[in-house]
Motif scaffolding. Structure first.
Motif, PDB file in Angstrom:
ATOM      1  N   LYS A  34       0.823  -1.208   0.000  1.00  0.00           N
ATOM      2  CA  LYS A  34       0.000   0.000   0.000  1.00  0.00           C
ATOM      3  C   LYS A  34       0.857   1.257   0.000  1.00  0.00           C
ATOM      4  O   LYS A  34       1.986   1.262   0.476  1.00  0.00           O
ATOM      5  CB  LYS A  34      -0.897   0.020   1.250  1.00  0.00           C
ATOM      6  N   LEU A  35       0.281   2.322  -0.523  1.00  0.00           N
ATOM      7  CA  LEU A  35       0.830   3.666  -0.419  1.00  0.00           C
ATOM      8  C   LEU A  35      -0.262   4.559   0.157  1.00  0.00           C
ATOM      9  O   LEU A  35      -1.354   4.648  -0.407  1.00  0.00           O
ATOM     10  CB  LEU A  35       1.271   4.197  -1.786  1.00  0.00           C
ATOM     11  N   LYS A  36       0.036   5.231   1.273  1.00  0.00           N
ATOM     12  CA  LYS A  36      -0.930   6.129   1.890  1.00  0.00           C
ATOM     13  C   LYS A  36      -0.891   7.483   1.194  1.00  0.00           C
ATOM     14  O   LYS A  36       0.177   7.983   0.849  1.00  0.00           O
ATOM     15  CB  LYS A  36      -0.611   6.295   3.381  1.00  0.00           C
ATOM     16  N   ALA A  37      -2.060   8.074   0.971  1.00  0.00           N
ATOM     17  CA  ALA A  37      -2.139   9.377   0.317  1.00  0.00           C
ATOM     18  C   ALA A  37      -1.515  10.462   1.195  1.00  0.00           C
ATOM     19  O   ALA A  37      -1.555  10.397   2.423  1.00  0.00           O
ATOM     20  CB  ALA A  37      -3.592   9.728   0.022  1.00  0.00           C
ATOM     21  N   ALA A  38      -0.903  11.456   0.548  1.00  0.00           N
ATOM     22  CA  ALA A  38      -0.339  12.617   1.244  1.00  0.00           C
ATOM     23  C   ALA A  38      -1.140  13.853   0.832  1.00  0.00           C
ATOM     24  O   ALA A  38      -1.175  14.206  -0.350  1.00  0.00           O
ATOM     25  CB  ALA A  38       1.138  12.795   0.891  1.00  0.00           C
ATOM     26  N   ASP A  39      -1.807  14.481   1.792  1.00  0.00           N
ATOM     27  CA  ASP A  39      -2.583  15.688   1.510  1.00  0.00           C
ATOM     28  C   ASP A  39      -1.662  16.851   1.146  1.00  0.00           C
ATOM     29  O   ASP A  39      -0.458  16.826   1.429  1.00  0.00           O
ATOM     30  CB  ASP A  39      -3.432  16.060   2.727  1.00  0.00           C
ATOM     31  N   LEU A 162       7.369   9.398  -5.467  1.00  0.00           N
ATOM     32  CA  LEU A 162       7.441  10.835  -5.714  1.00  0.00           C
ATOM     33  C   LEU A 162       6.687  11.543  -4.587  1.00  0.00           C
ATOM     34  O   LEU A 162       5.463  11.629  -4.598  1.00  0.00           O
ATOM     35  CB  LEU A 162       6.808  11.159  -7.072  1.00  0.00           C
ATOM     36  N   ASN A 163       7.439  12.036  -3.593  1.00  0.00           N
ATOM     37  CA  ASN A 163       6.812  12.611  -2.405  1.00  0.00           C
ATOM     38  C   ASN A 163       7.320  14.023  -2.133  1.00  0.00           C
ATOM     39  O   ASN A 163       8.123  14.584  -2.893  1.00  0.00           O
ATOM     40  CB  ASN A 163       7.039  11.698  -1.193  1.00  0.00           C
ATOM     41  N   LYS A 164       6.871  14.604  -1.030  1.00  0.00           N
ATOM     42  CA  LYS A 164       7.217  15.982  -0.681  1.00  0.00           C
ATOM     43  C   LYS A 164       8.723  16.140  -0.472  1.00  0.00           C
ATOM     44  O   LYS A 164       9.326  17.123  -0.907  1.00  0.00           O
ATOM     45  CB  LYS A 164       6.460  16.396   0.576  1.00  0.00           C
TER      46      LYS A 164
END
Length: 259
Positions: A34-39, A162-164
Motif C-alpha cells: 500500500k501507499l498512503k495518500a499525502a494531503d 514521488l513525495n514531498k
C-alpha cells in the motif's frame, strides 16, 4: 482382477503426471502492498520557504499487481528447485499546487516514458523480484497434483515514491544551481515539473536481498505437456521506500509447459 488393473493403471498415470521440468507465466498480485495518500502540504526547505506559494500532494494505492515467469526442476530425489521473476506495479496521482489570490491551483505531474507508446503517464510505483526456491513436494497417490512447501532467497528492485521530500530536494538543488551561477532563485510550475521529470528518470532502483517462504501446488494431466500452478509467498526483509507498506505477501497464478 479388473479392479487391480484399474488401480495399477491409475497409479501409473499418477506417476507420469509429474514433470521433470517446466516453464510458465503467471499473474501475480500483492494485495498487502500500500501507499498512503499525502494531503497538500507547503514546500519548505532550509534554503527556501515557499509556504503559501507552492505545495505538493500525492494519491494512494491499496495493492499492486503484475506478471511473472517461473521455471522449475523436479528431477532431484527429495526436493524440487524453482526460479521466478516478477514485475508488479501501481499508479498514483501526484500534483504541484500554486496559489492564485490565496486559492490553491492543482498542476498534475506526469512522467514522460520516452521510447514507449504511452508518452506521458501518472507516476508509478514498480517492484521487481527474483526468487530462487527449494521446495519439498508432498506426494498424494492417484491424484495428478503436487503440493509443496519451501523457501529461498529473493533479490528486490524497487522504485522510489514521488513525495514531498523528493520535491524539496529538487528545490534545494535548483537554489544551489542559481546561487552558483550568481542568479536569484526563481521558477515557475512548468520549469519545476520538468525538473521533477528529469530527476525521476535519473533516480536509481533500490536493490536489496531478503528471503521468502512459499506454499503451492502444481497440476498436470498425464501425457499432456501442460501444467497449472498456484503459489503464495511470504517475503521477509528487503528495503522499501518509507512511504510504502510492503505487505510482504504475493500470489502467483499461472501455467505453462512441462516435460
Amino acid at each position: 482382477m479388473n479392479f487391480k488393473l484399474i488401480f495399477a493403471a491409475a497409479a501409473l498415470l499418477a506417476t507420469q503426471s509429474f514433470a521433470i521440468a517446466g516453464f510458465g507465466a503467471h499473474y501475480t498480485p500483492s494485495v498487502g502492498t500500500k501507499l498512503k495518500a499525502a494531503d497538500r502540504a507547503d514546500i519548505k526547505t532550509e534554503n527556501v520557504n515557499l509556504e503559501g506559494k507552492l505545495g505538493f500532494s500525492h494519491g494512494n494505492f491499496s495493492y499492486i499487481q503484475g506478471f511473472g515467469f517461473k521455471a522449475w526442476l523436479d528431477l532431484l530425489p527429495f526436493v524440487d528447485i524453482e526460479a521466478s521473476f516478477n514485475i508488479q506495479f501501481a499508479s498514483y496521482n501526484a500534483a504541484l499546487w500554486t496559489y492564485d489570490e490565496g486559492e490553491p491551483v492543482k498542476h498534475p505531474l506526469e512522467i514522460e516514458l520516452g521510447g514507449t507508446p504511452f508518452a506521458k503517464a501518472t507516476p508509478k510505483y514498480v517492484g521487481m523480484n527474483a526468487d530462487i526456491s527449494v521446495t519439498y513436494p508432498i506426494s498424494i497417490p492417484l491424484f495428478p497434483i503436487r503440493p509443496y512447501v519451501g523457501g529461498g532467497l529473493t533479490m528486490h528492485w524497487n522504485t522510489f515514491v514521488l513525495n514531498k521530500a523528493f520535491i524539496e530536494n529538487i528545490i534545494d538543488n535548483m537554489y544551489e544551481e542559481a546561487k552558483a551561477n550568481g542568479k536569484d532563485f526563481s521558477f515557475d510550475e512548468k520549469q519545476l515539473a520538468d525538473k521533477v521529470v528529469d530527476y525521476a528518470k535519473k533516480e536509481s532502483l533500490t536493490k536489496s536481498i531478503g528471503i521468502h517462504l512459499l506454499a503451492g501446488v502444481r497440476f498436470k494431466l498425464p501425457i499432456i505437456p501442460i501444467a497449472a500452478y498456484a503459489n503464495v509467498k511470504c517475503y521477509l526483509g528487503g528495503d522499501y521506500d518509507d512511504d510504502i507498506d510492503a505487505g510482504h505477501f504475493a500470489f502467483e497464478l499461472g501455467g505453462g509447459f512441462a516435460l
